[in-house]
Design a protein around this motif. Structure first.
Motif: not given
Lengths: 412, 294
Positions: A158, A160-163, A286-287, A289-290
């Motif tokens: 994962y 987090s910067k580019s999700d 994964p959240p 929308g990721t």
């Protein structure tokens, strides 16, 4: 009237006193700054003083201690500094990968791309492990983090910067060892333990292994295991592994070059905890929308893995056809016929390399001549390569002279 | 005659805690009710609204927020998944420029503004003492730091909840925490961001004691801010970077890791404390001995 008179007569005296008093006040901020500077300078020196007193131990016992270590659970922060003497391996490796591997799916969360970052510069990592099935590794970035999470047969990465997330399902047991390779290309330090194992594997008649004193690493008492090559000609000066005196977990790994100076690789825990990490550390959903990139299939992934990543390239080329090994142990040199060698960015391989790129490559190298003819030596602080003009490549963790000698011998 | 003079002073001293509170309260009221301050807070409140609407419009066709390679401000790409991230994104956007700019205006104006308006001498006539007046000014500036940060955070929270779904928060480490804990961390982050401005506020106050006019002090304070931020981006000067006050500002994001990574946050707070001590005492040294001519 009288008060005014007295003020005038004592005027000059008062003003000098006042000026002195004014100046004296500024002593306070200067003193505060001075005390702070002294504290910043002194505290680390005081904290460093005194290596722990530990009972004497032989190198053999210490290695056994490492081997017997059954620590399965740990979490901690690792600081990795790598200085291979290459301007920026990240960018270079990327261009290699593009020329060698072609399209790669373009996910910024794919582990291979991100973990090659570790091959240059200083990074802070967090590692956590709970048994052989659950591991996680995070690279801490400014206001972002890149995490690789393995839980059983699920491998998630994962960014987090580019999700973005990257997901791979892996075969379970037989692949366990290999997956270490997936999450981290060999030769790139991830945990001190993996590094120490790699270093000890090389220990044989060519190597001296000694215990050299003690140290404090991440607040724990540790023995220092020093591994040195016995023969000359190697670029590796010494490998130092700090091993926890209590449970035999390697805590710090330092590789110093024989040429002296800053360590080439310095990876060590800055804090470590041997308690079981929270189970939630190893779950990832994964959240919504990721963007999730699935690893297509194991084979495709292996192809991607084929790009040269730092030192791994060497092992792979050595394993492939057209390469042979000259010498043994630390002085081993891989001799490769360049046209057959994979993944080296040589002009021989791609005839259509623009001249500017060729010039760029040449600018890294030193021209050398010998019995073998002439060639170019590409130098880093750890690995040197000699590319002869007739298309042979000699690569090894050895000095330039040793490479030229090997090429001369081969020419005879 | 002399008895009459002494009596009020004594009364003032015996009521000193109340006195301090009294001038602090009046100082806070003047600072926060000033039209200029309200305008600054309004601008700060508008920033999250702008970001929220921009992201909403950009992602309305399903495209991801921000550039595909994850560039742009921190946390922007997560905003569409979770409105709570708008709080973090807005703070990350405002912390480098907007927030310190407003703090610079308030801190720079604190002493120099009174001096140029000719009101400083009236303040000093009150038996509060210069040191106490300076402390009050500094406290009011810090209160403004907190207010400004909270304005950004609350506005971002409202806009985020309005335009985007709010749910479980995925930390930047990839783990999940509930909404309640997410809100708690958002609050903690707002306080950390406000605390990040402590050092800069002290610097601004010091400059304010040096300058003769409010405008000059504000300009100088903001100029110092910009200069230091430029220095912080020059890689050749990496040796001095750990001592520059904005260097660890973005460390507030470490509160969103799981577990929280405290190292840099602690460094940041320590550095702010150091700046507050050095420039606070410098401001005192200057102000306590200054000739007040206006």
């Amino acid at each position: 009237m009288a008060p005014n008179d007295s003020a005038e007569t004592t005027g000059s005296a008062t003003s000098t006193t006042a000026a002195r008093r004014k100046a004296a006040r500024y002593v306070v901020p200067v003193a505060v700054a001075g005390v702070a500077a002294a504290t910043i300078g002194l505290v680390p020196a005081l904290a460093d003083s005194g290596d722990p007193e530990l009972p004497k131990i032989s190198a053999q016992q210490l290695i056994e201690k490492i081997a017997a270590s059954d620590t399965q659970q740990l979490s901690g922060t690792v600081r990795v500094s790598t200085d291979l003497g290459i301007p920026s391996l990240g960018g270079l490796a990327e261009s290699f990968a593009q020329s060698a591997g072609g399209e790669q799916g373009g996910s910024s969360a794919a582990p291979k791309d991100r973990l090659t970052e570790l091959a240059s510069g200083t990074h802070t990592l967090r590692v956590a492990a709970d048994g052989p099935d659950k591991q996680r590794l995070s690279i801490l970035d400014s206001a972002a983090e890149y995490s690789v999470i393995r839980n059983g047969d699920q491998l998630w990465a994962y960014d987090s910067k580019s999700d973005e997330a990257y997901h791979a399902t892996t075969d379970k047991a037989p692949d366990a060892g290999k997956h270490e390779g997936h999450t981290a290309p060999e030769g790139v330090p991830t945990t001190p333990k993996a590094l120490a194992e790699q270093a000890l594997k090389a220990a044989d008649s060519t190597t001296s292994v000694t215990v050299d004193g003690t140290a404090q690493v991440a607040g724990r008492d540790a023995y220092k295991l020093v591994i040195k090559p016995k023969q000359g000609g190697s670029t590796i000066g010494a490998i130092t592994v700090a091993v926890d005196a209590k449970n035999g977990v390697p805590l710090k790994f330092t590789l110093s070059p024989s040429s002296g100076g800053k360590a080439v690789i310095d990876a060590g825990f800055t804090s470590v905890d041997f308690a079981r990490p929270a189970a939630s550390s190893f779950t990832f959903t994964p959240p919504k929308g990721t963007k999730v990139t699935e690893a297509d299939e194991a084979k495709a992934e292996k192809n991607v893995e084929k790009g040269p990543e730092g030192l791994t390239g060497l092992d792979k080329i050595a394993g492939g056809g057209g390469a042979k090994v000259i010498g043994e142990g630390w002085g081993a040199i891989y001799a490769i016929e360049a046209p057959a060698g994979e993944g080296l960015p040589s002009s021989e391989k791609n005839a259509d390399v623009p001249p500017a790129a060729q010039q760029f490559l040449d600018s890294f190298g030193d021209k050398v001549t010998g019995k073998f003819g002439s060639g170019t030596v590409f130098k880093t602080r750890l690995v040197n390569a000699l590319m002869t003009d007739d298309g042979k490549v000699y690569v090894g963790a050895v000095t330039k002279d040793a490479l030229v000698k090997a090429a001369d011998n081969a020419a005879n | 005659m002399s008895q009459a003079e002494v009596a009020p002073v004594r009364a003032g001293r015996s009521r000193s805690p109340l006195w301090t509170f009294g001038i602090l309260r009046s100082e806070l009221a003047t600072t926060l009710r000033r039209g200029r301050t309200l305008a600054l807070l309004g601008v700060l409140a508008a920033v999250p609204v702008l970001i929220g609407i921009a992201v909403r419009i950009q992602t309305s066709d399903g495209s991801p927020a921000g550039p595909p390679d994850g560039g742009g401000p921190a946390f922007l790409s997560q905003v569409t998944n979770n409105g709570l991230f708008l709080v973090f994104a807005a703070l990350a956007v405002t912390l480098p420029v907007f927030l310190p700019l407003t703090v610079g205006v308030v801190a720079g104006d604190a002493i120099a503004g009174e001096a140029s308006a000719g009101t400083l001498r009236y303040l000093l006539v009150a038996p509060a003492g210069r040191t106490r007046l300076l402390l009050t000014k500094y406290t009011a500036t810090l209160a403004f730091c907190l207010t400004a940060t909270l304005v950004v955070a609350v506005s971002a929270l409202a806009v985020g909840a309005l335009l985007f779904p709010v749910g479980e928060v995925t930390t930047i480490s990839g783990t999940r925490i509930g909404v309640g804990e997410g809100l708690l961390r958002a609050g903690l982050i707002a306080v950390t961001v406000a605390a990040s401005l402590i050092g800069f506020a002290a610097l601004g106050l010091f400059i304010s004691t040096l300058a003769g006019s409010g405008i000059a002090a504000m300009a100088a304070t903001v100029g110092v801010l910009i200069t230091v931020q430029i220095l912080d981006t020059i890689p050749q000067l990496s040796g001095i970077h750990p001592y520059l006050f904005p260097h660890y500002w973005l460390s507030f994001a470490d509160l969103l890791r799981d577990p929280v990574y405290w190292d840099e946050i602690v460094k940041n707070l320590g550095l702010q404390g150091l700046y507050a001590a050095v420039f606070g005492s410098a401001a005192w040294a200057r102000f306590a001995a200054k000739d007040i001519t206006a």
